[in-house]
Design a protein around this motif. Structure first.
Motif, short mmCIF file in Angstrom:
data_model
loop_
_atom_site.label_atom_id
_atom_site.label_comp_id
_atom_site.label_asym_id
_atom_site.label_seq_id
_atom_site.Cartn_x
_atom_site.Cartn_y
_atom_site.Cartn_z
N LYS A 134 -8.29 1.78 7.15
CA LYS A 134 -9.21 1.59 6.04
C LYS A 134 -8.78 0.40 5.17
O LYS A 134 -9.60 -0.41 4.74
CB LYS A 134 -9.27 2.87 5.20
CG LYS A 134 -10.26 2.85 4.09
CD LYS A 134 -10.30 4.17 3.34
CE LYS A 134 -11.29 4.13 2.20
NZ LYS A 134 -11.31 5.38 1.44
N VAL A 135 -7.47 0.27 4.94
CA VAL A 135 -6.94 -0.85 4.16
C VAL A 135 -7.20 -2.17 4.87
O VAL A 135 -7.63 -3.17 4.27
CB VAL A 135 -5.42 -0.66 3.88
CG1 VAL A 135 -4.84 -1.91 3.25
CG2 VAL A 135 -5.20 0.56 2.99
N LEU A 153 -9.38 -5.30 3.53
CA LEU A 153 -8.83 -6.66 3.40
C LEU A 153 -9.67 -7.69 4.17
O LEU A 153 -9.90 -8.80 3.70
CB LEU A 153 -7.38 -6.68 3.87
CG LEU A 153 -6.36 -6.03 2.94
CD1 LEU A 153 -4.98 -6.00 3.59
CD2 LEU A 153 -6.30 -6.76 1.61
N ILE A 170 0.86 -1.19 0.00
CA ILE A 170 0.00 0.00 0.00
C ILE A 170 0.90 1.24 0.00
O ILE A 170 2.04 1.20 0.44
CB ILE A 170 -0.96 0.03 1.21
CG1 ILE A 170 -0.19 -0.02 2.54
CG2 ILE A 170 -1.94 -1.12 1.16
CD1 ILE A 170 -1.07 0.19 3.75
N GLU A 226 -1.87 6.15 2.34
CA GLU A 226 -3.17 5.51 2.57
C GLU A 226 -3.43 5.32 4.06
O GLU A 226 -2.50 5.17 4.86
CB GLU A 226 -3.22 4.14 1.88
CG GLU A 226 -3.18 4.19 0.38
CD GLU A 226 -4.38 4.89 -0.23
OE1 GLU A 226 -5.48 4.82 0.34
OE2 GLU A 226 -4.21 5.56 -1.26
#
Length: 193
Positions: free
Chosen positions: A185-186, A190, A177, A181
Motif C-alpha cells: 500500500k505504501v 509513493l 514507515i 504498515e
C-alpha cells in the motif's frame, strides 16, 4: 595633427556619436527580438540560454560599434592607415602579454555556443566552488555561492565543471514507515505521488 577645418571635423565626430547611439538602440532592439527569453512555450533551460546569448551578442555588438566609431573619429584628425599598420605590429607584442585575455574570450565563446552551462544553472567549478550561475560574459563567469559570496572566474580558468541542471537528476529520498504498515500500500501511494 591637422587642425584645418576643425569645425567640420568636430561636426563629423558629433554625427558619428549620434550614429553610434542610434545604431546601438537599433541593434539592442533587434537582439531583444531575436533572443527573447520570455517567449511562451520555452523550457526554463532554453530561456536561460537565450538570455545568455542576448547578453553576449549585445556586448560584442557594442564593442564592435564603439571600435568602428573610434576609428572613424580618429580618422578625422590623424592618418588611421599608418596607425593600423603600427597596431598590426604592436598586436604581436601585445598578443604575448594578452594571451590570458584571448584565452578567456575564446573560452567564453565556446561556453556560450556549445551550451555547456547557462545563467541559472547549478554548477560546481573545480570541485571547490558551487552555486548558481548569475552571468556569463565574454571574459568571466559569475557564480553566486550558497554562502552568499559571488565567485567570479575567468572563462579560461574553468578546467573542471559539473552541471547539475543539464539532463536528468537522480534524487534519493528516504521514506520511513512504521513496521505495522502494509508495504504494498505504501509503494502504491509513493508511485501515485
Amino acid at each position: 595633427i591637422d587642425l584645418s577645418q576643425l569645425l567640420q571635423k568636430c561636426l563629423v565626430s558629433v554625427i558619428v556619436m549620434l550614429a553610434v547611439v542610434i545604431s546601438l538602440k537599433i541593434t539592442y532592439s533587434v537582439v531583444d527580438r531575436i533572443f527573447d527569453g520570455e517567449k511562451t512555450g520555452l523550457e526554463p533551460r532554453d530561456s536561460r540560454r537565450i538570455v545568455t546569448l542576448n547578453h553576449v551578442t549585445k556586448t560584442a555588438a557594442r564593442a564592435g560599434i564603439w571600435t568602428l566609431a573610434g576609428l572613424i573619429i580618429l580618422g578625422q584628425f590623424i592618418n588611421v592607415g599608418s596607425l593600423l599598420a603600427v597596431a598590426g605590429v604592436g598586436t604581436l607584442a601585445i598578443g604575448f602579454g594578452a594571451q590570458g585575455i584571448v584565452e578567456d574570450v575564446m573560452s567564453g565563446f565556446v561556453i556560450v555556443f556549445e551550451n555547456q552551462f547557462s545563467v541559472g544553472d547549478y554548477v560546481i567549478i573545480d570541485e571547490t566552488h558551487y552555486g548558481i550561475v548569475e552571468t556569463i560574459g565574454i571574459r568571466t563567469t559569475s557564480v553566486r555561492e550558497f554562502n552568499g559570496g559571488l565567485f567570479i572566474i575567468h572563462n579560461g580558468k574553468i578546467d573542471r565543471l559539473i552541471n547539475y541542471s543539464k539532463g536528468h537528476i537522480k534524487a534519493l529520498v528516504d521514506v520511513s514507515i512504521a513496521y505495522e504498515e502494509d508495504v504494498n500500500k505504501v509503494l502504491a501511494l509513493l508511485e501515485e505521488i
